[in-house]
Write an enzyme that holds these catalytic residues in place. Structure first.
Site, PDB file in Angstrom:
ATOM      1  N   GLU A 245       0.856  -1.187   0.000  1.00  0.00           N
ATOM      2  CA  GLU A 245       0.000   0.000   0.000  1.00  0.00           C
ATOM      3  C   GLU A 245       0.891   1.236   0.000  1.00  0.00           C
ATOM      4  OE1 GLU A 245      -2.434   0.190   3.484  1.00  0.00           O
ATOM      5  OE2 GLU A 245      -2.334   2.365   3.511  1.00  0.00           O
TER       6      GLU A 245
ATOM      7  N   HIS B 130      -3.666  -6.329  11.016  1.00  0.00           N
ATOM      8  CA  HIS B 130      -4.598  -7.276  10.398  1.00  0.00           C
ATOM      9  C   HIS B 130      -4.573  -8.641  11.088  1.00  0.00           C
ATOM     10  CE1 HIS B 130      -4.033  -4.996   6.279  1.00  0.00           C
ATOM     11  NE2 HIS B 130      -4.680  -4.277   7.173  1.00  0.00           N
TER      12      HIS B 130
ATOM     13  N   ASN C  60      -6.084  -6.458   2.304  1.00  0.00           N
ATOM     14  CA  ASN C  60      -6.651  -5.924   3.546  1.00  0.00           C
ATOM     15  C   ASN C  60      -7.954  -6.651   3.808  1.00  0.00           C
ATOM     16  OD1 ASN C  60      -5.171  -4.080   1.949  1.00  0.00           O
ATOM     17  ND2 ASN C  60      -5.448  -2.592   3.571  1.00  0.00           N
TER      18      ASN C  60
HETATM   19  P1  FAE Z   1     -13.149  -5.795  15.006  1.00  0.00           P
HETATM   20  O1  FAE Z   1     -13.479  -4.807  13.982  1.00  0.00           O
HETATM   21  O2  FAE Z   1     -11.799  -5.736  15.656  1.00  0.00           O
HETATM   22  O3  FAE Z   1     -14.271  -5.711  16.147  1.00  0.00           O
HETATM   23  C1  FAE Z   1     -14.220  -6.433  17.346  1.00  0.00           C
HETATM   24  C2  FAE Z   1     -14.890  -5.617  18.439  1.00  0.00           C
HETATM   25  O4  FAE Z   1     -15.092  -6.439  19.590  1.00  0.00           O
HETATM   26  C3  FAE Z   1     -14.089  -4.415  18.924  1.00  0.00           C
HETATM   27  O5  FAE Z   1     -14.894  -3.267  18.893  1.00  0.00           O
HETATM   28  C4  FAE Z   1     -13.670  -4.794  20.350  1.00  0.00           C
HETATM   29  O6  FAE Z   1     -13.541  -3.678  21.210  1.00  0.00           O
HETATM   30  C5  FAE Z   1     -14.795  -5.711  20.772  1.00  0.00           C
HETATM   31  N1  FAE Z   1     -14.438  -6.668  21.820  1.00  0.00           N
HETATM   32  C6  FAE Z   1     -13.308  -7.402  21.922  1.00  0.00           C
HETATM   33  N2  FAE Z   1     -13.349  -8.231  23.022  1.00  0.00           N
HETATM   34  C7  FAE Z   1     -14.555  -7.971  23.610  1.00  0.00           C
HETATM   35  C8  FAE Z   1     -15.178  -8.496  24.771  1.00  0.00           C
HETATM   36  N3  FAE Z   1     -14.603  -9.458  25.528  1.00  0.00           N
HETATM   37  N4  FAE Z   1     -16.397  -8.021  25.139  1.00  0.00           N
HETATM   38  C9  FAE Z   1     -16.996  -7.054  24.386  1.00  0.00           C
HETATM   39  N5  FAE Z   1     -16.433  -6.522  23.261  1.00  0.00           N
HETATM   40  C10 FAE Z   1     -15.234  -6.992  22.879  1.00  0.00           C
HETATM   41  O7  FAE Z   1     -13.296  -7.284  14.468  1.00  0.00           O
HETATM   42  N6  FAE Z   1      -8.524  -3.402   7.114  1.00  0.00           N
HETATM   43  C11 FAE Z   1      -8.866  -3.138   5.835  1.00  0.00           C
HETATM   44  O8  FAE Z   1      -9.497  -3.970   5.171  1.00  0.00           O
HETATM   45  N7  FAE Z   1      -8.502  -1.935   5.248  1.00  0.00           N
HETATM   46  C12 FAE Z   1      -7.798  -0.990   5.924  1.00  0.00           C
HETATM   47  O9  FAE Z   1      -7.522   0.090   5.386  1.00  0.00           O
HETATM   48  C13 FAE Z   1      -7.413  -1.260   7.274  1.00  0.00           C
HETATM   49  N8  FAE Z   1      -6.665  -0.365   7.984  1.00  0.00           N
HETATM   50  C14 FAE Z   1      -6.415  -0.610   9.318  1.00  0.00           C
HETATM   51  C15 FAE Z   1      -5.734   0.356  10.075  1.00  0.00           C
HETATM   52  C16 FAE Z   1      -5.528   0.164  11.430  1.00  0.00           C
HETATM   53  C17 FAE Z   1      -4.785   1.198  12.242  1.00  0.00           C
HETATM   54  C18 FAE Z   1      -6.036  -1.017  12.061  1.00  0.00           C
HETATM   55  C19 FAE Z   1      -5.855  -1.246  13.550  1.00  0.00           C
HETATM   56  C20 FAE Z   1      -6.702  -1.972  11.318  1.00  0.00           C
HETATM   57  C21 FAE Z   1      -6.888  -1.793   9.952  1.00  0.00           C
HETATM   58  N9  FAE Z   1      -7.575  -2.730   9.175  1.00  0.00           N
HETATM   59  C22 FAE Z   1      -7.846  -2.485   7.853  1.00  0.00           C
HETATM   60  C23 FAE Z   1      -8.044  -4.014   9.763  1.00  0.00           C
HETATM   61  C24 FAE Z   1      -9.549  -4.052  10.032  1.00  0.00           C
HETATM   62  O10 FAE Z   1      -9.963  -2.903  10.732  1.00  0.00           O
HETATM   63  C25 FAE Z   1      -9.879  -5.325  10.830  1.00  0.00           C
HETATM   64  O11 FAE Z   1      -9.486  -6.436  10.027  1.00  0.00           O
HETATM   65  C26 FAE Z   1     -11.342  -5.464  11.171  1.00  0.00           C
HETATM   66  O12 FAE Z   1     -11.773  -4.387  11.973  1.00  0.00           O
HETATM   67  C27 FAE Z   1     -11.635  -6.772  11.895  1.00  0.00           C
HETATM   68  O13 FAE Z   1     -13.036  -6.946  11.967  1.00  0.00           O
HETATM   69  P2  FAE Z   1     -13.678  -7.907  13.035  1.00  0.00           P
HETATM   70  O14 FAE Z   1     -15.140  -7.893  12.840  1.00  0.00           O
HETATM   71  O15 FAE Z   1     -12.965  -9.222  13.000  1.00  0.00           O
END
Ligand code: FAE
Length: 547
Positions: free
Chosen positions: A403, A488, A526
């Protein structure tokens, strides 16, 4: 942070057919989704904490991509849903009138329960950038394991609050290799288009991009990639491009053009709060408890599950411990959150019938970062949009997609910055440690060498061609590679191994995994579009057969 195929490969590569195919899938999806709520409507989910003793038909742990898809589709099928989110609701402005802090000025809002920032880019000109901040339930968690720091979003919206919005559909052959038990034809005809529509994915106006000051860094990235013979690929995003044009024109408050991203975007980015969660709220059947952390799930005496939840305050202290029951529970706490919970629940006897695949197959999506020092006559611009639009594709020849990332410092740095996603064979495992009561991850820092070698297939060649060198001042003093982290996290409860082919956990009926834990460690791009599309596929089957 992103990858391949979709829309166009920019000027210098790639076929018009491919461009049309990609765009068509996004537009076609709107029709498929068939709902009238605009993708970026702003109905907020009400923060209505669940009282102890409550019973709910469906409880969703986490409000990221998987959780939001589950909540919307269950609610549209008439099922009442309660979501439990450990992070904040992010609906109240701070003393500066803004909800989120700026990237260059992290404050108490920026990090999850840390007294000192842990910025992904830790140094500049070799000087450390981190600073003390008041400990608070902030938006970005830099969660440390022995060999790796895993960055995650915390709050209603999960990772969508902090990510770069790069919305990439992987190449079909790569998807098929990663999840061979999933019908790829169905994914590409139905679920990827549905996910892209639901997320509000669109492509930048390339005519505007060609002359926008804020994408000079990306045009420099293109020039260098193409002079070395690499395909330069445009990648869609969830940012509202019309808003960005108005930012550039000075007509609206700046967000992407003020560098906002990893600590939240105050405008412009279509996070889940504006897409899936807004639509879920509009059904009237979905509620959320923010600042509530699920600590246990066990079978309940009369059927269903008992869920233990700690309500916390913004210092992380427990205010109340609650117990509720749910007929069905969806683990959507992200790859790390879900894997940690399930590993501990299996090991401590709360869910002993989970199988031995729990906690396995975790990977970092091959993430590695680096910068290059450009010549003084090749500036990348002091104004840089925080939303990436493109990358360099060397996946087939070198196992890397880089990227072209912003470095939104507000000053001219003469640096090109990249986050590479690489092919990596390394997989770690979560284990419960009875001595500490914590869950450990067996990642070995040395494994990143595979990813560095893959990234070097791109940047060694570009440096040789341009007569440039790697920056050594961004990740420490004299350190080239950002090899200590991932954005990721993927895997830990892999589809078809810990679960059946639709995310039903083996060993229990009514328990599901529906987040990034299902994907075995490497998505080739991503991940959030793939996480969303897979969730759309699985929930459709679950709603049809299990309710
Ligand atoms: P996620 O979005 O992490 O959601 C899980 C949620 O569960 C969170 O809100 C937690 O706070 C909550 N949680 C965890 N444990 C508990 C618990 N015990 N009780 C209650 N709540 C809880 O999961 N991906 C892309 O495709 N494109 C991008 O441009 C990109 N840029 C990124 C930049 C950064 C800085 C970061 C950190 C990540 C990036 N990602 C990107 C990755 C992407 O945001 C990530 O793969 C997804 O958010 C994961 O989705 P999930 O639904 O698995």
């Amino acid at each position: 942070m992103s990858e391949l195929p979709l829309p166009a490969r920019g000027m210098g590569g790639v076929s018009r057919r491919r461009f049309l195919a990609g765009t068509g899938s996004v537009l076609g999806a709107a029709a498929l989704a068939g709902h009238s709520t605009p993708a970026h409507a702003e109905t907020r989910l009400a923060d209505t904490p669940l009282p102890t003793g409550s019973h709910v038909p469906a409880l969703v742990i986490g409000t990221g991509y998987g959780g939001s898809v589950a909540a919307l589709r269950l609610a549209r099928a008439g099922i009442a849903v309660h979501m439990v989110e450990m992070g904040m609701a992010w609906n109240t402005p701070g003393p500066d009138g803004k909800i989120f802090a700026n990237t260059t000025r992290p404050d108490y809002r920026s990090f999850w329960l840390r007294t000192r920032t842990k910025q992904p880019l830790s140094n500049f000109l070799g000087f450390p950038l981190d600073k003390d901040v008041p400990s608070h339930t902030g938006i970005l968690d830099a969660e440390d394991f022995a060999g790796i720091t895993v960055y995650q979003g915390r709050g209603v919206g999960g990772g969508s609050l902090v990510n770069g919005g790069m919305a990439v559909t992987p190449r079909r052959e790569n998807f098929a290799a990663i999840l061979p038990t999933v019908d790829a034809a169905e994914m590409y005809s139905t679920y990827y288009p549905r996910a892209n529509a639901g997320l509000g994915v669109t492509s930048v106006d390339q005519t505007w991009w060609e002359s926008a000051a804020c994408y000079q860094y990306a045009r420099v990235g293109r020039k260098h990639a193409q002079r070395s013979g690499f395909p330069f690929v445009f990648v869609p995003n969830v940012y509202d491009w019309d808003y960005m044009k108005q930012e550039a024109a000075g007509a609206v408050p700046k967000s992407a053009l003020d560098g906002e991203v990893i600590y939240g975007n105050n405008a412009g980015k279509k996070s889940l709060q504006k897409t899936y969660l807004a639509q879920a709220a509009a059904t009237g059947r979905v509620t959320v408890s923010a600042l509530h952390k699920v600590t246990s799930v066990t079978p309940a005496a009369g059927g269903g599950y008992t869920v233990a939840i700690d309500q916390i305050d913004t210092t992380g202290a427990t205010l109340a411990s609650k117990t509720v029951t749910a007929d069905k529970v969806f683990f959507a706490a992200g790859s790390i959150g879900t894997s940690k919970l399930l590993t501990r629940l299996k090991a401590t006897g709360a869910l002993p019938a989970l199988n031995n695949e729990i906690g396995k197959g975790w990977g970092d999506n091959g993430n590695v970062m680096c910068g290059r020092a450009n010549h003084m006559w090749d500036p990348t611009g002091k104004l840089q949009s925080s939303m990436p639009t493109a990358g360099i594709d060397n996946w087939d020849a070198g196992g890397a997609f880089a990227e072209v990332a912003p470095l939104p410092t507000g000053i001219e740095t003469y640096a090109s910055f990249y986050l590479s996603i690489t092919k990596t064979p390394h997989r770690a495992e979560f284990t419960y440690n009875p001595a500490t009561g914590k869950v450990d991850l067996s990642w070995d820092r040395a494994w990143k060498q595979t990813s560095i070698d893959a990234a070097k297939t791109i940047f060694d060649k570009i440096n040789a061609k341009e007569g440039t060198i790697y920056r050594t001042d961004l990740f420490g003093a004299y350190k080239i590679w950002g090899d200590h982290l991932t954005y990721h996290p993927l895997g830990g409860a892999v589809l078809g191994k810990a679960t059946d082919n639709h995310g039903r956990l083996h060993g229990y009926s009514g328990l599901y995994v529906i987040d990034g834990s299902l994907i075995p460690g490497n998505a080739s791009v991503n991940p959030f579009v793939t996480i969303t599309a897979l969730a759309e596929r699985n929930i459709e089957r679950i709603v049809a057969e299990d309710f």
